[in-house]
Scaffold this motif. Structure first.
Motif, PDB file in Angstrom:
ATOM      1  N   LEU A 122      -5.674  20.926   8.723  1.00  0.00           N
ATOM      2  CA  LEU A 122      -6.266  19.437   8.773  1.00  0.00           C
ATOM      3  C   LEU A 122      -5.600  18.522   7.724  1.00  0.00           C
ATOM      4  N   ALA A 123      -5.417  19.267   6.462  1.00  0.00           N
ATOM      5  CA  ALA A 123      -4.669  18.338   5.364  1.00  0.00           C
ATOM      6  C   ALA A 123      -3.375  18.065   5.703  1.00  0.00           C
ATOM      7  N   ALA A 124      -2.618  19.216   6.534  1.00  0.00           N
ATOM      8  CA  ALA A 124      -1.229  18.730   6.660  1.00  0.00           C
ATOM      9  C   ALA A 124      -1.170  17.948   7.718  1.00  0.00           C
ATOM     10  N   GLU A 125      -2.043  17.926   8.597  1.00  0.00           N
ATOM     11  CA  GLU A 125      -2.138  16.961   9.700  1.00  0.00           C
ATOM     12  C   GLU A 125      -2.149  15.337   9.381  1.00  0.00           C
ATOM     13  N   TYR A 126      -3.208  15.207   8.256  1.00  0.00           N
ATOM     14  CA  TYR A 126      -3.276  14.006   7.784  1.00  0.00           C
ATOM     15  C   TYR A 126      -2.336  13.580   6.594  1.00  0.00           C
ATOM     16  N   ARG A 127      -1.506  14.453   6.020  1.00  0.00           N
ATOM     17  CA  ARG A 127      -0.647  14.246   5.075  1.00  0.00           C
ATOM     18  C   ARG A 127      -1.396  14.150   3.831  1.00  0.00           C
TER      19      ARG A 127
ATOM     20  N   MET B 276       0.773  -1.196   0.050  1.00  0.00           N
ATOM     21  CA  MET B 276       0.039   0.018   0.105  1.00  0.00           C
ATOM     22  C   MET B 276       1.027   1.177   0.105  1.00  0.00           C
ATOM     23  N   THR B 277       0.454   2.095  -0.871  1.00  0.00           N
ATOM     24  CA  THR B 277       1.130   3.426  -0.936  1.00  0.00           C
ATOM     25  C   THR B 277       1.184   4.470   0.289  1.00  0.00           C
ATOM     26  N   PRO B 278       1.996   5.158   0.585  1.00  0.00           N
ATOM     27  CA  PRO B 278       1.859   6.050   1.654  1.00  0.00           C
ATOM     28  C   PRO B 278       0.734   6.983   1.476  1.00  0.00           C
ATOM     29  N   HIS B 279       0.443   7.484   0.378  1.00  0.00           N
ATOM     30  CA  HIS B 279      -0.639   8.409   0.092  1.00  0.00           C
ATOM     31  C   HIS B 279      -2.191   7.664   0.505  1.00  0.00           C
ATOM     32  N   ARG B 280      -1.957   6.514  -0.120  1.00  0.00           N
ATOM     33  CA  ARG B 280      -3.325   5.546   0.398  1.00  0.00           C
ATOM     34  C   ARG B 280      -3.566   5.441   1.829  1.00  0.00           C
ATOM     35  N   THR B 281      -2.438   5.057   2.442  1.00  0.00           N
ATOM     36  CA  THR B 281      -2.483   4.938   3.980  1.00  0.00           C
ATOM     37  C   THR B 281      -3.015   6.543   4.461  1.00  0.00           C
ATOM     38  N   HIS B 282      -2.456   7.374   4.106  1.00  0.00           N
ATOM     39  CA  HIS B 282      -2.789   8.830   4.767  1.00  0.00           C
ATOM     40  C   HIS B 282      -4.310   9.063   4.376  1.00  0.00           C
ATOM     41  N   ARG B 283      -4.772   8.782   3.460  1.00  0.00           N
ATOM     42  CA  ARG B 283      -6.041   8.849   2.726  1.00  0.00           C
ATOM     43  C   ARG B 283      -7.096   8.025   3.421  1.00  0.00           C
ATOM     44  N   GLN B 284      -6.603   6.817   3.854  1.00  0.00           N
ATOM     45  CA  GLN B 284      -7.454   5.986   4.452  1.00  0.00           C
ATOM     46  C   GLN B 284      -7.630   6.390   5.836  1.00  0.00           C
ATOM     47  N   ARG B 285      -6.748   6.999   6.445  1.00  0.00           N
ATOM     48  CA  ARG B 285      -6.850   7.365   7.912  1.00  0.00           C
ATOM     49  C   ARG B 285      -7.602   8.461   8.064  1.00  0.00           C
ATOM     50  N   ALA B 286      -7.710   9.606   6.883  1.00  0.00           N
ATOM     51  CA  ALA B 286      -8.543  10.605   7.013  1.00  0.00           C
ATOM     52  C   ALA B 286      -9.805  10.009   6.664  1.00  0.00           C
ATOM     53  N   LEU B 287     -10.235   9.270   5.747  1.00  0.00           N
ATOM     54  CA  LEU B 287     -11.616   8.504   5.694  1.00  0.00           C
ATOM     55  C   LEU B 287     -12.078   7.894   7.005  1.00  0.00           C
TER      56      LEU B 287
ATOM     57  N   TRP C  10      -7.819  17.311  -2.218  1.00  0.00           N
ATOM     58  CA  TRP C  10      -8.184  15.890  -1.907  1.00  0.00           C
ATOM     59  C   TRP C  10      -9.298  16.228  -0.757  1.00  0.00           C
ATOM     60  N   LEU C  11      -8.919  16.984   0.434  1.00  0.00           N
ATOM     61  CA  LEU C  11      -9.594  17.051   1.451  1.00  0.00           C
ATOM     62  C   LEU C  11     -10.824  17.881   1.224  1.00  0.00           C
ATOM     63  N   LYS C  12     -10.858  19.038   0.433  1.00  0.00           N
ATOM     64  CA  LYS C  12     -11.733  19.853   0.021  1.00  0.00           C
ATOM     65  C   LYS C  12     -12.950  18.847  -0.678  1.00  0.00           C
ATOM     66  N   LYS C  13     -12.321  18.291  -1.664  1.00  0.00           N
ATOM     67  CA  LYS C  13     -13.301  17.334  -2.319  1.00  0.00           C
ATOM     68  C   LYS C  13     -13.889  16.310  -1.454  1.00  0.00           C
ATOM     69  N   ARG C  14     -13.225  15.798  -0.460  1.00  0.00           N
ATOM     70  CA  ARG C  14     -13.949  14.740   0.596  1.00  0.00           C
ATOM     71  C   ARG C  14     -14.966  15.529   1.350  1.00  0.00           C
ATOM     72  N   LEU C  15     -14.711  16.864   1.826  1.00  0.00           N
ATOM     73  CA  LEU C  15     -15.567  17.604   2.682  1.00  0.00           C
ATOM     74  C   LEU C  15     -16.894  17.712   1.828  1.00  0.00           C
ATOM     75  N   THR C  16     -16.680  18.194   0.511  1.00  0.00           N
ATOM     76  CA  THR C  16     -17.735  18.403  -0.283  1.00  0.00           C
ATOM     77  C   THR C  16     -18.835  17.403  -0.625  1.00  0.00           C
ATOM     78  N   ASP C  17     -18.024  16.147  -0.891  1.00  0.00           N
ATOM     79  CA  ASP C  17     -18.888  15.001  -1.038  1.00  0.00           C
ATOM     80  C   ASP C  17     -19.712  14.756   0.193  1.00  0.00           C
ATOM     81  N   TRP C  18     -18.974  15.064   1.244  1.00  0.00           N
ATOM     82  CA  TRP C  18     -19.704  14.431   2.775  1.00  0.00           C
ATOM     83  C   TRP C  18     -20.746  15.680   2.987  1.00  0.00           C
ATOM     84  N   GLY C  19     -21.096  16.593   1.961  1.00  0.00           N
ATOM     85  CA  GLY C  19     -22.014  17.651   2.248  1.00  0.00           C
ATOM     86  C   GLY C  19     -21.609  18.805   3.492  1.00  0.00           C
TER      87      GLY C  19
END
Length: 71
Positions: free
Chosen positions: A32-37, A1-12, A42-51
């Protein structure tokens, strides 16, 4: 698993916590994006997707000024 995927999974996995910290506690998307790396975009898109309404520059500045006044 790539580091990006791991960080994204943690954020999710922390979805509710991220939403609360951003929406209710006024933490910045950038911080928040910096903390979750993950990228801001990407984080803005997730927040938007989550309403979650994403703050614009003006809103973010006003919030920052208000928070500094409380301290």
């Amino acid at each position: 698993m790539t580091p990006h995927r791991t960080h994204r999974q943690r954020a999710l996995a922390d979805r509710e916590r991220l939403i609360t910290r951003y929406r209710d506690h006024g933490e910045t998307l950038k911080a928040l994006a910096a903390e979750y790396r993950v990228s801001d975009a990407w984080l803005k898109k997730r927040l938007t997707d989550w309403g979650v309404p994403v703050r614009g520059v003006r809103e973010a500045r006003l919030l920052h000024v208000r928070q500094r006044a409380v301290r």
